[in-house]
Design an enzyme around this catalytic site. Structure first.
Site, PDB file in Angstrom:
ATOM      1  N   ASN A  11      33.740  41.739  40.420  1.00  0.00           N
ATOM      2  CA  ASN A  11      33.386  40.485  41.080  1.00  0.00           C
ATOM      3  C   ASN A  11      33.139  40.810  42.554  1.00  0.00           C
ATOM      4  OD1 ASN A  11      33.149  37.979  42.203  1.00  0.00           O
ATOM      5  ND2 ASN A  11      35.259  37.327  41.792  1.00  0.00           N
ATOM      6  N   TRP A  12      31.867  40.895  42.897  1.00  0.00           N
ATOM      7  CA  TRP A  12      31.526  41.287  44.269  1.00  0.00           C
ATOM      8  C   TRP A  12      31.767  40.169  45.280  1.00  0.00           C
ATOM      9  CZ3 TRP A  12      26.240  44.382  43.838  1.00  0.00           C
ATOM     10  CH2 TRP A  12      26.501  45.613  43.222  1.00  0.00           C
ATOM     11  N   LYS A  13      32.013  38.963  44.778  1.00  0.00           N
ATOM     12  CA  LYS A  13      32.185  37.801  45.666  1.00  0.00           C
ATOM     13  C   LYS A  13      30.967  37.703  46.604  1.00  0.00           C
ATOM     14  CE  LYS A  13      37.100  38.157  44.908  1.00  0.00           C
ATOM     15  NZ  LYS A  13      38.455  37.925  45.378  1.00  0.00           N
ATOM     16  N   HIS A  94      37.080  30.570  39.300  1.00  0.00           N
ATOM     17  CA  HIS A  94      37.779  31.487  40.210  1.00  0.00           C
ATOM     18  C   HIS A  94      38.596  30.668  41.216  1.00  0.00           C
ATOM     19  CE1 HIS A  94      38.664  34.517  43.171  1.00  0.00           C
ATOM     20  NE2 HIS A  94      38.380  35.417  42.243  1.00  0.00           N
ATOM     21  N   GLU A  96      39.128  30.982  44.254  1.00  0.00           N
ATOM     22  CA  GLU A  96      38.474  30.722  45.539  1.00  0.00           C
ATOM     23  C   GLU A  96      37.598  29.472  45.441  1.00  0.00           C
ATOM     24  OE1 GLU A  96      36.851  34.645  46.018  1.00  0.00           O
ATOM     25  OE2 GLU A  96      38.851  35.423  46.451  1.00  0.00           O
ATOM     26  N   GLU A 166      44.590  35.689  37.238  1.00  0.00           N
ATOM     27  CA  GLU A 166      44.518  36.129  38.627  1.00  0.00           C
ATOM     28  C   GLU A 166      45.532  35.336  39.455  1.00  0.00           C
ATOM     29  OE1 GLU A 166      40.380  38.117  39.273  1.00  0.00           O
ATOM     30  OE2 GLU A 166      40.385  36.100  40.094  1.00  0.00           O
ATOM     31  N   GLY A 172      43.166  39.783  47.018  1.00  0.00           N
ATOM     32  CA  GLY A 172      42.747  40.214  48.348  1.00  0.00           C
ATOM     33  C   GLY A 172      43.900  40.421  49.311  1.00  0.00           C
ATOM     34  N   SER A 211      44.114  42.527  43.424  1.00  0.00           N
ATOM     35  CA  SER A 211      44.427  43.802  44.078  1.00  0.00           C
ATOM     36  C   SER A 211      44.546  44.977  43.096  1.00  0.00           C
ATOM     37  CB  SER A 211      45.683  43.669  44.942  1.00  0.00           C
ATOM     38  OG  SER A 211      45.476  42.711  45.967  1.00  0.00           O
ATOM     39  N   GLY A 232      37.992  42.703  42.487  1.00  0.00           N
ATOM     40  CA  GLY A 232      37.313  42.199  43.675  1.00  0.00           C
ATOM     41  C   GLY A 232      37.012  43.333  44.640  1.00  0.00           C
ATOM     42  N   GLY A 233      37.801  43.432  45.695  1.00  0.00           N
ATOM     43  CA  GLY A 233      37.546  44.384  46.778  1.00  0.00           C
ATOM     44  C   GLY A 233      37.232  45.805  46.314  1.00  0.00           C
TER      45      GLY A 233
HETATM   46  P1  13P Z   1      40.837  41.577  44.770  1.00  0.00           P
HETATM   47  O1  13P Z   1      40.676  42.680  43.740  1.00  0.00           O
HETATM   48  O2  13P Z   1      40.050  41.809  46.021  1.00  0.00           O
HETATM   49  O3  13P Z   1      42.281  41.237  44.993  1.00  0.00           O
HETATM   50  O4  13P Z   1      40.162  40.264  44.109  1.00  0.00           O
HETATM   51  C1  13P Z   1      40.521  39.913  42.818  1.00  0.00           C
HETATM   52  C2  13P Z   1      39.614  38.829  42.376  1.00  0.00           C
HETATM   53  O5  13P Z   1      39.651  37.726  42.888  1.00  0.00           O
HETATM   54  C3  13P Z   1      38.635  39.145  41.328  1.00  0.00           C
HETATM   55  O6  13P Z   1      37.993  38.001  40.867  1.00  0.00           O
END
Ligand code: 13P
Length: 250
Positions: A11-13, A94, A96, A166, A172, A211, A232-233
């Site tokens: 998930n590149w956000k 998600h 967010e 999640e 993050g 994470s 994510g990251g």
């Molecule tokens: P991180 O891996 O950056 O914590 O993000 C997780 C996430 O929200 C994947 O959708």
């Protein structure tokens, strides 16, 4: 855990540029992943990623979808448009978006239903905030998020996509749920699905997100109800994403 192949999704956000993406694609293509993978870039890069991953086994996903059908909805993207652009997966719910865009459990469920109706495979994100965990409400919150979808769609439709647990406090933040904490919630998710459809529950992939890094992936993925990850990251660095995929394949 018979019958469930590991799945690792990026998930590149809201990250990337055409140039960064091209470098990522080159690195990814040079070292094929050893497990099933999905890449979810921002909408505007879907075409680039579809073209860049042509001929590989990787799936393509979007990060959001409208709960509505095409029409006068400025700024929204319909499920059929995602399919038309080459995506076969979509992330829904998600945290967010739940937090910053006010998506309720019911709106998320409507997006899920719309995605399935159009032929997309949804990845349904669920998870508790730190306050909810500290109040001992983790399983209750996750069950409510899941039940909102199960009221609209049979559990078999979750099996066609995936569920991602999640914990909001682990996203993050560098703070990961311990493999035991994650396993406990993953098992609860599976048993909730099993109460409606045991066969569907047995084959539904429940991914962990929050994470995940090359250093912690293998221990998380070795838990019996953790079937891969939503990254994510660490997914922004092709080498790290590939290392996480390698951990899933072990
Ligand atoms: P991180 O891996 O950056 O914590 O993000 C997780 C996430 O929200 C994947 O959708």
């Amino acid at each position: 855990m018979a019958g469930r192949n590991k799945l690792v999704a990026a998930n590149w956000k809201m990250n990337g540029s055409r140039a960064d993406n091209e470098r990522w694609l080159q690195a990814f293509r040079a070292a094929p992943a050893h497990c099933e993978t999905i890449v979810c870039p921002p909408y505007v890069y879907l075409q680039q990623i579809v073209q860049g991953l042509a001929g590989t086994a990787a799936g393509i996903g979007a990060q959001n979808v409208s709960e509505r059908t095409a029409g006068a909805w400025t700024g929204q993207v319909a499920a059929e448009m995602l399919l038309d652009s080459g995506a076969s997966w979509v992330i829904v719910g998600h945290s967010e978006r739940r937090a910053a865009c006010g998506e309720s459990d019911d709106v998320v469920a409507a997006k899920f239903e719309r995605a399935v109706a159009a032929g997309l495979r949804p990845i349904l994100c669920v998870g508790e905030t730190l306050a909810q965990r500290e109040q001992g409400r983790t399983q209750q919150v996750v069950a409510m998020q899941l039940d909102a979808v199960l009221r609209r769609c049979p559990a078999a439709q979750l099996a066609a996509g995936a569920v991602a647990y999640e914990p909001v406090w682990a996203i993050g933040t560098g703070r990961t749920a311990t493999p035991q904490q994650a396993q406990e919630v993953h098992a609860a998710i599976r048993s909730r699905l099993a109460s409606q459809d045991p066969a569907a529950a047995a084959v539904t992939r429940v991914l962990y997100g929050g994470s995940v890094k090359p250093a912690n992936a293998q221990e998380l993925f070795s838990q019996p109800d953790i079937d891969g990850g939503l990254i994510g990251g660490a997914s922004l660095v092709a080498a790290d994403f590939l290392a996480i995929c390698a951990a899933a394949a072990r």
